[in-house]
Design an enzyme around this catalytic site. Sequence first.
Site, short mmCIF file in Angstrom:
data_model
loop_
_atom_site.label_atom_id
_atom_site.label_comp_id
_atom_site.label_asym_id
_atom_site.label_seq_id
_atom_site.Cartn_x
_atom_site.Cartn_y
_atom_site.Cartn_z
N ASP A 294 52.71 16.65 23.90
CA ASP A 294 52.51 15.54 23.51
C ASP A 294 53.24 15.70 21.86
OD1 ASP A 294 52.28 12.81 22.40
OD2 ASP A 294 50.35 12.59 23.56
N ARG A 296 53.64 13.03 19.78
CA ARG A 296 53.54 11.77 19.03
C ARG A 296 52.80 12.11 17.90
NH1 ARG A 296 51.44 8.10 23.73
NH2 ARG A 296 50.68 10.04 24.61
N1 LIG Z 1 57.88 13.33 28.04
C1 LIG Z 1 57.61 12.28 28.72
N2 LIG Z 1 57.21 11.15 28.35
C2 LIG Z 1 56.79 10.41 29.16
C3 LIG Z 1 56.87 10.47 30.53
N3 LIG Z 1 56.53 9.51 31.20
C4 LIG Z 1 56.16 8.50 30.27
N4 LIG Z 1 56.41 9.05 29.03
C5 LIG Z 1 56.20 8.38 27.75
O1 LIG Z 1 54.60 8.48 27.69
C6 LIG Z 1 54.40 7.56 26.60
C7 LIG Z 1 52.92 6.86 27.23
O2 LIG Z 1 52.48 6.05 26.18
P1 LIG Z 1 51.07 5.29 26.08
O3 LIG Z 1 51.07 4.57 27.32
O4 LIG Z 1 50.88 4.52 24.84
O5 LIG Z 1 49.99 6.50 26.07
P2 LIG Z 1 49.51 7.32 26.90
O6 LIG Z 1 48.79 8.60 26.21
O7 LIG Z 1 49.73 7.21 28.44
O8 LIG Z 1 47.76 6.43 26.65
P3 LIG Z 1 47.14 5.38 27.34
O9 LIG Z 1 48.24 4.37 28.06
O10 LIG Z 1 46.60 4.49 26.18
O11 LIG Z 1 46.08 5.60 28.32
C8 LIG Z 1 55.45 6.59 26.30
O12 LIG Z 1 56.03 6.96 25.18
C9 LIG Z 1 56.41 7.02 27.55
O13 LIG Z 1 57.91 6.78 27.14
C10 LIG Z 1 57.12 11.96 31.05
O14 LIG Z 1 57.46 12.14 32.32
N5 LIG Z 1 57.72 12.54 29.97
#
Ligand SMILES: Nc1nc2c(ncn2[C@@H]2O[C@H](COP(=O)(O)OP(=O)(O)OP(=O)(O)O)[C@@H](O)[C@H]2O)c(=O)[nH]1
Length: 362
Positions: A294, A296
């Site tokens: 991650d 971010r």
């Molecule tokens: N690198 C990567 N990013 C992904 C993938 N699938 C989804 N994402 C990203 O993951 C992030 C998910 O963000 P959020 O839903 O805010 O965060 P989270 O960590 O899932 O936490 P909550 O939804 O708050 O429970 C977004 O930036 C998506 O674009 C993946 O397979 N790889």
Amino acid sequence: MSLAPSLSEMIARARSDMRMGVPVVLRSGAGAALAVAAEDVSPERLSDLRNLGTPYLAITARRAETLSARAYDGDLARLALPSDVDVDWIEAVANPADDLTHPMKGPFQSARGGDAICARAAIALAKSARLLPAAVMVDVTNALEIAATHGLTVLPVEPALPHMADLAPLQDVIHARVPLVASEKSRVHVFRPDDGGEEHFVVEIGRPDRAKPVLARLHSACFTGDLMGSLKCDCGPQLNAALTQMGEEGAGILLYLNQEGRGIGHANKMRAYSLQDQGFDTVEANHRLGFEDDERDFRIGAAILKEMGFSAVRLLTNNPNKIARMEDQGIKVTERVPLKVGENRYNEAYLATKARKSGHLL
Ligand SMILES: Nc1nc2c(ncn2[C@@H]2O[C@H](COP(=O)(O)OP(=O)(O)OP(=O)(O)O)[C@@H](O)[C@H]2O)c(=O)[nH]1
Ligand SMILES: [Zn+2]
């Protein structure tokens, strides 16, 4: 002199040069190097770099691990570039797309000793340009002369590296009324960092009382899930459910943080998806690309909340890390409000991996 670019502005220039594949001159107290993003290096530029010295390829320790290359610099490795290899070799080392079909054969020779600060700066720039975290570099002694002759950006790395790790101040540029399906009493704010990075957006629903914990969501951008209805993740349903709940309660704050793909950028997220099609999970795919799980920076979310006058939140999330990062930054999380929506047969393995490897709550 106020006309000269500040350090932040120099970093922004270097980042955009890097993104285009233009060489950047990185200078440290110990020496200097030219760096070009590995995914953008053309055969002509590679040949010009070879005319200046012996190029090498800087990659992260994560990518080095996949390649079984030694990372003597801790967080990164400087791989020798054999004199007979071309840009396809560089692409194959930096990009894991063909790792399974055409595994890279070592042994790779990693540099040991010497100063890796310029390589570290090159990788930080490539990451912030949302490129593969890898750069072709060549050490030079006459850096300023080369920069002047070819009109290249020169970045002093000792001040630049810590500056890039600092949170850039965010400016509240504008807000305006935008009636939404979830609530007609909504406003959208735009926040702009002063380092030339991505803007972030806030949806403010109703007029939340600043003295009480606000129902809040820190939502990271997901083009595929939020806009296209992708079934590979749960982002779209989470975004809609959060807005709907805020509309029903009459107040809330949704931060739409432009940190696509957990901060690796959209192209890299698509590369990660392609690796997932080859059988790797979401965390393994990030690692093979050379990223951490991650990437971010949740300090941005906390800074925006503070700027808007909030100090306590009821946070809509399943991610305990988001709660910890808010608390670290002085935003009190009085309640975690679960956000379990949008599970389907395409994303069940992804959600299970997040629970198993990233501690997401079920
Ligand atoms: N690198 C990567 N990013 C992904 C993938 N699938 C989804 N994402 C990203 O993951 C992030 C998910 O963000 P959020 O839903 O805010 O965060 P989270 O960590 O899932 O936490 P909550 O939804 O708050 O429970 C977004 O930036 C998506 O674009 C993946 O397979 N790889
Ligand atoms: Zn998503």
